[in-house]
Design a protein around this motif. Structure first.
Motif, PDB file in Angstrom:
ATOM      1  N   ASN A 266     -55.870 141.091 132.661  1.00 34.03           N
ATOM      2  CA  ASN A 266     -54.729 141.471 133.495  1.00 34.03           C
ATOM      3  C   ASN A 266     -54.948 142.860 134.088  1.00 34.03           C
ATOM      4  OD1 ASN A 266     -54.448 143.154 131.337  1.00 34.03           O
ATOM      5  ND2 ASN A 266     -52.384 142.509 130.759  1.00 34.03           N
TER       6      ASN A 266
ATOM      7  N   ASP B  37     -41.739 133.416 132.771  1.00 38.02           N
ATOM      8  CA  ASP B  37     -42.043 132.047 132.361  1.00 38.02           C
ATOM      9  C   ASP B  37     -40.748 131.375 131.901  1.00 38.02           C
ATOM     10  OD1 ASP B  37     -42.867 129.708 131.079  1.00 38.02           O
ATOM     11  OD2 ASP B  37     -44.793 130.585 130.512  1.00 38.02           O
TER      12      ASP B  37
ATOM     13  N   LYS C  87     -51.838 132.127 132.063  1.00 41.30           N
ATOM     14  CA  LYS C  87     -51.154 132.701 130.905  1.00 41.30           C
ATOM     15  C   LYS C  87     -52.185 133.413 130.021  1.00 41.30           C
ATOM     16  CE  LYS C  87     -48.209 131.048 127.166  1.00 41.30           C
ATOM     17  NZ  LYS C  87     -47.706 129.834 126.512  1.00 41.30           N
TER      18      LYS C  87
ATOM     19  N   GLU D  87     -44.901 141.242 137.232  1.00 39.41           N
ATOM     20  CA  GLU D  87     -44.941 140.318 136.087  1.00 39.41           C
ATOM     21  C   GLU D  87     -44.554 138.921 136.546  1.00 39.41           C
ATOM     22  OE1 GLU D  87     -42.431 142.022 133.048  1.00 39.41           O
ATOM     23  OE2 GLU D  87     -44.125 143.106 132.175  1.00 39.41           O
TER      24      GLU D  87
ATOM     25  N   SER E 131     -52.069 145.020 136.214  1.00 41.83           N
ATOM     26  CA  SER E 131     -51.545 146.139 135.401  1.00 41.83           C
ATOM     27  C   SER E 131     -51.790 147.475 136.100  1.00 41.83           C
ATOM     28  CB  SER E 131     -52.216 146.161 134.024  1.00 41.83           C
ATOM     29  OG  SER E 131     -51.924 144.981 133.325  1.00 41.83           O
TER      30      SER E 131
ATOM     31  N   THR F 135     -39.752 134.282 128.822  1.00 42.39           N
ATOM     32  CA  THR F 135     -40.359 135.602 128.610  1.00 42.39           C
ATOM     33  C   THR F 135     -41.148 136.014 129.849  1.00 42.39           C
ATOM     34  OG1 THR F 135     -41.812 136.875 127.173  1.00 42.39           O
ATOM     35  CG2 THR F 135     -42.441 134.606 127.540  1.00 42.39           C
ATOM     36  N   SER F 136     -41.337 137.322 130.018  1.00 41.92           N
ATOM     37  CA  SER F 136     -42.120 137.834 131.153  1.00 41.92           C
ATOM     38  C   SER F 136     -43.451 138.398 130.668  1.00 41.92           C
ATOM     39  CB  SER F 136     -41.353 138.947 131.876  1.00 41.92           C
ATOM     40  OG  SER F 136     -40.205 138.416 132.490  1.00 41.92           O
ATOM     41  N   TYR F 137     -44.481 138.231 131.454  1.00 45.85           N
ATOM     42  CA  TYR F 137     -45.783 138.806 131.099  1.00 45.85           C
ATOM     43  C   TYR F 137     -46.590 139.059 132.367  1.00 45.85           C
ATOM     44  CZ  TYR F 137     -47.142 133.834 131.465  1.00 45.85           C
ATOM     45  OH  TYR F 137     -47.333 132.545 131.903  1.00 45.85           O
ATOM     46  N   THR F 138     -47.618 139.911 132.223  1.00 43.99           N
ATOM     47  CA  THR F 138     -48.563 140.143 133.327  1.00 43.99           C
ATOM     48  C   THR F 138     -49.645 139.073 133.237  1.00 43.99           C
ATOM     49  OG1 THR F 138     -48.162 142.509 133.155  1.00 43.99           O
ATOM     50  CG2 THR F 138     -50.100 141.819 134.416  1.00 43.99           C
TER      51      THR F 138
END
Length: 512
Positions: free
Chosen positions: A339, A357, A273, A354, A343, A362-365
């Motif tokens: 990232n 979570d 994360k 992505e 990316s 929420t979504s993240y790289t």
């Protein structure tokens, strides 16, 4: 002195079937080597130790094996097409080419060596009462060399940020660095050179596509991130491990297998994360150092070396360095890659990469911590530390490799005392029992002392001699490599005694 030892190790590797120069009958190929019969066994053991420490001991790390050829846009996205360069400089007199950064780092190492010599001299003189910290702060010669080192380090650090090629050349001129071959300071300008090997893929010249031999194994992991995460239902944090060949067109390839054009890497990319990366960076530094020190070579032979210039993708980077005969050298890199890679691949491929979570909805790289270790450098560090020419009490010298038993190519050598009276048959019987558990070798040529010496030279931890008493009571003489101690044991006990010492499991248990 250290150079002489290193030459002996290189020659030992060839003589005892560890490493051969590649294509030797055609006069070889520069900086390319073949692993011989003992070398390949030891190399496989190193890889097993690493692989199992990653995928067996961590239930959130899995492995893959990606291809060497990859879509050329991958290398554009990763920055290798534009930024994978070395700063090179030529000496006009010797016509030899060098890496400018390596020349400067070697100069810095000379200042460190001078300091170390002063300290060693004083230590010998003052004995137990010697205070190293005070000596470093007060001795004029140490302070002078420390200042030279610090000034050079500061200039080098600044020049590498660009890199500023003119500044690198100016450092070489100011430090009066000479070519090791010609002994002159007749240098060209510094220029950049891309390290990737390129080739053509396709059936015809018109329809072919330029592809590269991969210069690292990491990108194969990044482009498979989504596949592994989805099919394995992986939850962050998790890692992907890989062992594989990589290729770099090194201009200054030297120091035997330390820097080669074709080499093998063991890499693990750990997806985390964002915002937790520095904590994970610290944890992986500790975990990886423990893995190295677990081999028993002594903590004093390892150190961390933080990078002066961070790669374009990193926000923290350090190397684990090992004390080789030619100084402390990198065997493993640990990097916080942010990232950047995922990316870039999302941008260049047009695909969304992505992680959703579920706990935070929420979504993240993900960010990435990388641990990357060179198999060949690891192999060399083990050979360098294990090699010894030991003086015996009877005045003889024996050459012995004190290899960690779990990494030794041969675990047990079995000798019949003579070639008659049923002893060879009994020895073969023992080999047939034990060969399913570890690598055993049978040998009957030469007198027993010579056979012991041969096995010492390849690092075999145990030898067993079958004699006439064996036929009467089923006991053999078990000999230990390092102490040369011999004791009588029952054949039925051999597997238990030896397997406990020589299995990769024995090493892994010490890591827990």
């Amino acid at each position: 002195m250290a150079e002489d030892v290193f030459k002996k190790i290189v020659s030992h590797c060839k003589e005892y079937g560890f490493v051969f120069p590649s294509s030797e009958i055609y006069d070889g190929l520069g900086a390319v080597y073949d692993y011989a019969q003992n070398g390949v066994e030891m190399k496989n053991n190193i890889k097993q130790y690493w692989w199992q420490s990653m995928v067996l001991l961590h239930d959130n790390i899995v492995g893959i094996d990606s291809s060497i050829f990859m879509h050329p846009t991958i290398w554009k996205a990763s920055g290798h097409v534009d930024a994978f360069n070395d700063p090179l400089i030529d000496n006009r007199d010797s016509k030899k080419r060098y890496r400018a950064d390596v020349l400067i780092e070697e100069q810095m190492a000379k200042y460190e060596d001078k300091i170390a010599k002063e300290i060693a001299k004083a230590q010998k003189k003052f004995g137990d009462s010697f205070d190293e910290a005070q000596f470093r702060q007060t001795n004029a010669r140490v302070l002078e060399n420390q200042k030279k080192y610090d000034d050079l380090h500061a200039r080098y650090h600044e020049a590498m940020q660009g890199p500023d090629l003119e500044a690198l050349k100016q450092i070489i001129i100011d430090e009066e660095i000479v070519c090791p071959i010609s002994g002159t300071k007749n240098w060209t300008d510094v220029r950049q050179f891309n390290l990737m090997f390129a080739t053509e893929m396709g059936a015809s010249a018109e329809g072919s596509m330029k592809v590269y031999l991969r210069p690292e194994t990491a990108q194969g992991i990044f482009v498979n991130y989504l596949n592994v995460q989805k099919t394995g239902r992986m939850k962050i944090p998790f890692g992907i491990a890989q062992i594989g060949k990589a290729f770099r067109n090194e201009i200054v390839a030297r120091q035997f297998i330390f820097r080669m054009r074709e080499f093998e890497q063991m890499e693990m990319q750990f997806f985390i994360k964002p915002g937790t990366e520095l904590d994970w960076f610290a944890k992986w530094k500790e975990t990886r150092m423990k893995w190295h020190q677990n081999l028993g070579f002594g903590a004093e032979n390892y150190r961390f070396h933080d990078h002066d210039k961070l790669a374009h993708y990193a926000n923290a980077a350090t190397d684990i360095e090992f004390r080789m005969p030619f100084g402390f050298k990198e065997v493993e890199g640990i990097h916080s890659r942010t990232n950047f890679d995922l990316s870039q691949h999302a941008k260049f491929s047009g695909k969304k990469i992505e992680y959703f979570d579920p706990e935070e909805n929420t979504s993240y790289t993900p960010y990435v911590i990388e641990t990357s270790i060179g198999v060949d450098r690891m192999f060399l560090s083990i050979m360098c530390h294990s090699y010894e020419e030991e003086q015996l009490e009877n005045g003889e010298t024996r050459t012995v490799l004190h290899l960690p038993a779990a990494l030794a190519p041969v675990k047990l050598a079995i000798f019949p005392l003579t070639k008659k009276d049923g002893l060879p048959e009994k020895a073969r019987e023992i080999q047939d029992q034990l060969k399913f558990h570890f690598n055993c070798k049978y040998e009957e040529k030469d007198q027993i002392g010579k056979r012991y010496r041969r096995q010492d030279a390849i690092g075999t931890p145990f030898c067993v001699t079958v004699d006439h008493q064996t036929l009467e009571d089923n006991t053999v003489t078990l000999r230990y490599r390092d102490s040369m101690e011999q004791k009588r044991v029952a054949i039925s006990e051999l597997q238990g005694i030896i397997e406990d010492q020589v299995s990769i499991t024995s090493l892994l248990k010490k890591l827990q």
